[in-house]
Design a protein around this motif. Structure first.
Motif, PDB file in Angstrom:
ATOM      1  N   THR A   1     -47.235  33.421   1.153  1.00 36.76           N
ATOM      2  CA  THR A   1     -47.007  32.721   2.426  1.00 36.76           C
ATOM      3  C   THR A   1     -47.367  33.613   3.604  1.00 36.76           C
ATOM      4  OG1 THR A   1     -45.272  31.308   1.525  1.00 36.76           O
ATOM      5  CG2 THR A   1     -45.256  31.682   3.903  1.00 36.76           C
TER       6      THR A   1
ATOM      7  N   ARG B   1     -44.884  23.997   6.049  1.00 36.00           N
ATOM      8  CA  ARG B   1     -45.726  24.698   5.072  1.00 36.00           C
ATOM      9  C   ARG B   1     -46.883  23.783   4.707  1.00 36.00           C
ATOM     10  NH1 ARG B   1     -42.122  28.255   2.154  1.00 36.00           N
ATOM     11  NH2 ARG B   1     -43.687  28.595   0.521  1.00 36.00           N
TER      12      ARG B   1
ATOM     13  N   ASN C   1     -44.821  26.075  -3.459  1.00 37.82           N
ATOM     14  CA  ASN C   1     -46.128  25.770  -2.877  1.00 37.82           C
ATOM     15  C   ASN C   1     -47.127  25.322  -3.940  1.00 37.82           C
ATOM     16  OD1 ASN C   1     -46.995  26.165   0.079  1.00 37.82           O
ATOM     17  ND2 ASN C   1     -48.828  26.731  -1.061  1.00 37.82           N
TER      18      ASN C   1
END
Length: 825
Positions: free
Chosen positions: A447, A607, A715
């Motif tokens: 990230t 995100r 993710n």
């Protein structure tokens, strides 16, 4: 003519710094005659001493050429006791006695000074002496004083703000202030201010570092007439910074202990005392004789200090590490041998010395704490913590100086905003992120690596600070700052994740010098704690991200409920220090709130996924992938990801669907055991993959399965959907929020192998439904681009100041106007 207009001597008794008060130290131990000698030797044509509410020091040198009597007067606004320091120059003993009577009321004091024609100036105008200074008080000072000091012990940014704001104030502003405060200026042209300069030296180390200069003045009276005409400049030999202030504090404290314990001839034969004399006293060391040079060389090289015992006191550790450092540093050896340093920046040399010695001791204390903790003796553990507390007490001068400098800068920003209102240029966020994991293979590291690249591409000012065993890595790209850790520890249950003990003083200096506007703790480990401390000292907003459910992971790895409870207590404490908490999902937010984290601080952290890198277009016959219906797992191969459950579900699926194949992409501590467990089944392990190779594997499979019940986001679930795969996740944690149930994937009950088996079989048995979900998944992922998510994340730094965030009303449950993250989502 040059004069340092702000100096203290031993006759100034009561210090302003709380640390010096705490140890019973006076404000200064400088001899008046020695101050005079130093000032003249450094080019000052006139000399004065401005002790607090005392003139005895100035009287001691009043008979010397160019000397005159002055004083720093402590005075107050009578209604709230807001304290000011006013510098008065060229006064008589009789005038001082009257000043001392009137100083309880600033209005009466200033009136008397004007009547007597005594030159006076407001010292350090933006320094809140007793924390009661406000913008309104600054406006009153504008009306009360014509002359303002640019102080050699205040931040350069603060001095520049004072000069910028007060150089020429609009007449309309003077009129407004006068009407608002009911106060008429008592001097001509109140809109035009004049600035003087003084070092504000307490230790005699920085005498004449800052001074006032009037050209063509040949006497003290001509000097002050030149100031009144505005013909004065403020000059600096060294720009003011926190290292100078801290050096000053150390100097005063050392001189205090020198007087208290009188080491006498001991200092001539002590490496440490001779070194400290050279660093923390203004007078030059006596030239070292040939015999003493031989003696010191023997002490340094032939007779190194003995290793302290295992349970050495902090004092013993400091002496050992200091002597070790002194013995190995050529520049410090020169100081010992020749009595002087080749550098004119002693304050920076002293910082380097203190920083290195404290880092070595921090490493020792960290190892000691780890060893005592593993011994399961809580009393010994607290003993180690006490040693750490004592160490950081010895570093207090740096903490104080950085805090005071930063407080001055923040206050100057507040004043400037008030004076200029909407005309003030908006400062764009400049964010520093502290993370305990950046080079590792995990979601947190990925990230922040992505965020750094996106920030660089879009011109955002984002810097990640982390530690690396290699130290200050040269290959660090833009937006990344590596520090060499003081100590590195491995966690037994999670060996890939190392704990770095950071070099805190160096990090604090880096943050201050780079003028960050926000400090962000991305992880709650040692780097996160360093971020919290830096934010508090630098008076900056502190933001955090809750990436990983550490307590739940700990329970899963150790099976010990007490460890989970202890970690929850720490997590709640740490995140409660935040001004804002970025949470990756609603489920994670609810979990935090249920354990006591205030809901009003939580914000969803947007995100995204790289839908160009991960795409169905990369589907091909990837070498090494088995033929058949491929189920895919991507991520860390560890128990907390529930891979044991995935193995059980796949064994059932393999019996029911002969063409089913399981592909596991990743590495981790459970990899060898999982290979053994899945031996004899069509399960394939690729190891760690990234980039185009990973994207091709995603696109070349048929179904993505993510059994974790502890992930806060996941993710990989978005990457799979961007690749055109339907996904299966559990009903616990954050991943379930990254799909559209029954449209892009399925949500099953957590920790239920049967439910995972049934969902997988359902999709494999219905290829048309799976393909439709895959198409929907791709369309959904296209709405979650990295760029959009990053821009929304960056906007969170532009929200209201942290102290403006309303707190939840415990009586009514109302958010007092704040947006409730959980309710509105």
């Amino acid at each position: 003519m040059k004069i340092d207009l702000h100096l203290y001597s031993k006759l100034s008794k009561r210090p302003s710094i709380w640390l010096l008060k705490k140890i019973g130290c006076a404000e200064s131990y400088a001899e008046p005659a020695e101050l005079y000698r130093i000032a003249r030797s450094r080019g000052m044509d006139g000399v004065t001493i401005t002790d607090h509410n005392a003139i005895e020091g100035a009287l001691e040198i009043a008979h010397l050429p160019g000397a005159f009597v002055s004083c720093e007067v402590t005075t107050y606004f009578p209604d709230d006791n807001c304290k000011l320091h006013v510098l008065v120059y060229g006064i008589s003993e009789e005038q001082f006695r009257e000043i001392d009577k009137l100083r309880a009321n600033v209005f009466e004091l200033v009136s008397y000074l004007r009547e007597e024609g005594i030159f006076h100036a407001l010292a350090h105008p933006f320094y809140a002496v007793n924390d009661r200074l406000t913008v309104e008080r600054v406006e009153q000072c504008v009306l009360l004083f014509k002359y303002f000091e640019l102080n050699g012990d205040q931040a350069a940014e603060v001095n520049e703000a004072i000069r910028r704001l007060f150089s020429r104030i609009p007449i309309s502003e003077i009129e407004r202030m006068s009407n608002v405060h009911g106060l008429e200026p008592g001097f001509d042209e109140p809109w035009r201010k004049v600035f003087i300069g003084g070092s504000d030296d307490h230790s005699s180390l920085n005498v004449a570092n800052t001074f006032s200069q009037v050209e063509n003045a040949s006497s003290v009276s001509e000097f002050f007439r030149g100031i009144e005409r505005g013909e004065v400049s403020v000059e600096y030999y060294k720009p003011p910074d926190p290292l100078l202030m801290a050096h000053n504090i150390y100097g005063v404290a050392y001189q205090f202990y020198g007087r208290k314990f009188s080491p006498g001839r001991m200092r001539e034969y002590s490496l440490i005392l001779r070194f400290l004399d050279g660093m923390l006293r203004a007078e030059p060391l006596k030239e070292t004789s040939f015999l003493k040079r031989v003696y010191f060389k023997f002490k340094r090289q032939v007779n190194p200090p003995p290793e302290p015992p295992g349970k050495a006191t902090l004092s013993e550790l400091i002496q050992y590490e200091a002597q070790k450092k002194i013995s190995s540093d050529p520049e410090l050896s020169r100081l010992l041998d020749e009595g002087e340093s080749s550098s004119s920046e002693t304050h920076k040399e002293w910082f380097g010395f203190v920083s290195q010695v404290s880092d070595r001791i921090s490493g020792r204390l960290a190892r000691d704490f780890r060893d005592r903790l593993s011994g399961a003796n809580p009393l010994e553990m607290f003993g180690a913590l006490g040693g750490a507390g004592a160490l950081y007490a010895t570093l207090a001068p740096y903490f104080i100086s950085y805090s005071l400098y930063s407080r001055g800068i923040r206050f100057a920003e507040t004043v400037e905003k008030r004076f200029h209102g909407d005309a003030t240029k908006r400062v764009e966020p400049k964010v520093v992120v502290f993370t305990d994991t950046f080079d590792e293979i995990n979601g947190v590291a990925r990230t922040w690596n992505k965020n750094v690249r996106l920030a660089a591409r879009s011109g955002k000012k984002l810097t990640v600070v982390t530690c690396s065993s290699a130290g200050g890595r040269e290959e660090a790209g833009p937006g990344v700052k590596y520090f060499k850790p003081v100590e590195v520890f491995e966690t037994p249950e999670y060996p890939e994740q190392k704990l770095f003990i950071p070099p805190f003083l160096e990090m604090l200096r880096y943050c201050y010098e780079n003028n960050f506007t926000h400090v962000h703790g991305a992880t709650p480990g040692p780097l996160g704690l360093a971020a919290l401390a830096a934010a508090r000292l630098l008076k900056l907003p502190f933001y955090t991200t809750y990436h990983t459910s550490v307590p739940e992971y700990a329970l899963y790895l150790t099976g010990d409920r007490s460890v989970e409870d202890l970690l929850w207590r720490f997590i709640v404490w740490f995140y409660d220090q935040s001004d804002l908490i970025f949470s990756p999902s609603l489920a994670t937010s609810r979990g935090l709130v249920s354990h006591g984290v205030p809901e009003y601080k939580l914000r969803l952290m947007p995100r995204g996924v790289d839908a160009e890198a991960f795409t169905p277009a990369r589907r091909r016959e990837y070498p090494g992938l088995p033929a058949g219906k491929r189920l895919l797992y991507v991520g860390r191969v560890s128990r907390e990801k529930n891979l044991e459950l995935l193995g059980k579900a796949f064994k059932m699926l393999s019996a029911a669907e002969k063409e089913a194949r399981l592909v596991v992409v990743g590495d981790g501590p459970y990899l060898k055991e999982m290979k053994r467990e899945m031996e004899g089944y069509p399960c394939f392990f690729t190891g760690y993959k990234e980039g185009e190779e990973l994207a091709s594997i995603y696109a070349s499979c048929d179904l993505f399965v993510f059994p974790s019940a502890t992930d806060t986001f996941g993710n990989v679930v978005l990457e799979a959907q961007a690749s055109g795969l339907p996904v299966i996740v559990t009903d616990k944690g954050g991943p379930k929020e990254n799909l559209l149930p029954e449209r892009t994937g399925l949500v099953v009950e957590a920790n239920d192998a049967g439910a995972l088996f049934q969902a997988s079989r359902r999709l494999l048995a219905s290829p048309e439904r799976a393909e439709e979900m895959g198409r929907n998944a791709r369309l959904y992922a296209e709405t979650r681009s990295f760029d959009k998510a990053f821009n929304r994340y960056w906007d969170l730094y532009k929200t209201s100041p942290p102290n403006a965030f309303p707190k939840k009303d415990s009586q009514s449950g109302d958010e007092n106007g704040s947006e409730s993250l959980i309710k509105t989502a």
